[in-house]
Design a protein around this motif. Structure first.
Motif, PDB file in Angstrom:
ATOM      1  N   SER A 102       0.840  -1.189   0.000  1.00 20.39           N
ATOM      2  CA  SER A 102       0.000   0.000   0.000  1.00 20.39           C
ATOM      3  C   SER A 102       0.875   1.238   0.000  1.00 20.39           C
ATOM      4  N   ILE A 157      -4.724   2.847  -0.288  1.00 26.17           N
ATOM      5  CA  ILE A 157      -5.060   3.298   1.060  1.00 26.17           C
ATOM      6  C   ILE A 157      -6.526   3.713   1.147  1.00 26.17           C
ATOM      7  N   VAL A 172       3.522  -0.603   4.079  1.00 29.39           N
ATOM      8  CA  VAL A 172       2.975   0.726   3.800  1.00 29.39           C
ATOM      9  C   VAL A 172       4.164   1.640   3.512  1.00 29.39           C
ATOM     10  N   LEU A 186      -4.860   2.648   8.921  1.00 32.71           N
ATOM     11  CA  LEU A 186      -4.011   1.584   8.384  1.00 32.71           C
ATOM     12  C   LEU A 186      -3.476   0.684   9.483  1.00 32.71           C
TER      13      LEU A 186
END
Length: 250
Positions: A102, A157, A172, A186
Motif C-alpha cells: 500500500s 489506502i 505501507v 491503516l
C-alpha cells in the motif's frame, strides 16, 4: 528416389507440413529460448540480503521480532527494500499467506491528471518503487504468477477501511504522505499472524507539514510495548555518497 524429392518434383511438397513434422524443440518440455534480449528462463539465483549498516541491522532485527514496525529515515537508507525483502522471504517460507502493498497516491508536487486503465494500472506509477523491489527478489515469471493468484495484492489506502488483514505481510510505503487519520486507520487493519512495516521520511512529505501524521504517530507508538520504532540516520544511506552529503545541507 526419396519421397521428399518425389513430392518436390510433383509440386506437392508442403513446406509448412514439413516444418511442423520435422522441426523439434532443442530441449523438449522447457521454455528455453536462445534469444538473450528476451529470455524465457526463470531466475534461479537470488542474492542474500544482508544489512550494510547498524541501522539496517536494527531494522531487520525489528521486523523479525515484532508484528508492527515503524521505519523512519532519510532517502536511500533501504527502508522499502528491506521491508519488501522480508515480505518475500516470509511468503516463500510459508510463514504468511500473502503480501499486501500500500502506498498513498500523492504526486511529488505535480498533478499529472487522470490515468487510464483499471485500478492496478492507475496505481502502477505510484507503486513502481515497490514493484522494483519485488522484481529484485523474485523473477518476472514468479512475480507475475503470484500477482495473478492474488498472493501479492495492491491495496490502495483509500480502500483499506473496514478490512482485517490476517496471515499477511503488509508494507505501507511513503507513509509521510499519509495524514494522522489515514495512518491510524491503516495500523488498525493488522490481523492475526500478520506483520506490518510502515516506512517513510517525515522530512520529505508532499503534504503540508501540519497534515503529515507520520512523525506524530511514531512518537506516540514509541511508548507502546511490542511495537518497534526504528530511526535510520544519514550514515545508513546506501546510495551514492553524495546523497548523504546533500541531505546534511538541504
Amino acid at each position: 528416389m526419396s519421397k521428399r524429392t518425389a513430392k518436390r518434383r510433383q509440386g506437392g511438397f508442403n513446406a509448412e507440413h514439413y516444418e511442423e513434422e520435422k522441426v523439434r524443440a532443442l530441449f523438449p518440455g522447457t521454455n528455453w529460448s536462445p534469444d538473450d534480449s528476451e529470455p524465457m528462463r526463470d531466475q534461479r539465483y537470488i542474492k542474500t540480503v544482508k544489512p550494510r549498516s547498524e541501522g539496517q541491522a536494527r531494522l531487520m532485527d525489528a521486523i523479525d521480532n515484532h508484528n508492527l514496525v515503524m521505519a523512519m529515515g532519510p532517502a536511500g537508507t533501504g527502508k522499502t527494500y528491506l521491508a519488501v525483502s522480508k515480505a518475500v522471504e516470509a511468503l516463500e517460507s510459508g510463514q504468511i499467506g500473502r503480501i499486501v502493498l500500500s502506498r498513498p497516491a500523492v504526486e511529488a508536487g505535480e498533478h499529472i491528471g487522470f490515468l487510464p486503465g483499471a485500478l492496478e494500472e492507475k496505481l502502477a506509477p505510484y507503486l513502481r518503487p515497490l514493484y522494483d523491489a519485488l522484481a529484485d527478489r523474485l523473477s518476472p515469471k514468479r512475480l507475475k504468477a503470484l500477482m495473478a493468484e492474488g498472493l501479492i495484492e495492491i491495496a490502495p489506502i483509500a480502500y483499506m477501511r473496514g478490512r482485517t488483514l490476517n496471515n499477511a505481510f503488509i508494507v505501507v510505503d511513503e507513509a509521510q504522505n499519509c495524514t494522522y487519520g489515514q495512518l491510524k486507520m491503516l495500523l488498525t487493519r493488522l490481523g492475526w499472524n500478520s506483520t506490518m512495516v510502515v516506512t517513510g521520511d517525515p522530512a520529505q512529505t508532499d503534504l503540508l507539514p501540519e497534515l503529515s501524521g507520520l512523525a506524530d504517530i511514531c512518537q506516540r507508538l514509541e511508548t507502546v510495548d511490542d511495537i518497534a520504532v526504528v530511526q535510520l540516520q544519514a550514515q545508513d544511506i546506501v546510495r551514492h555518497p553524495l546523497v548523504a552529503s546533500m541531505l546534511d545541507v538541504l
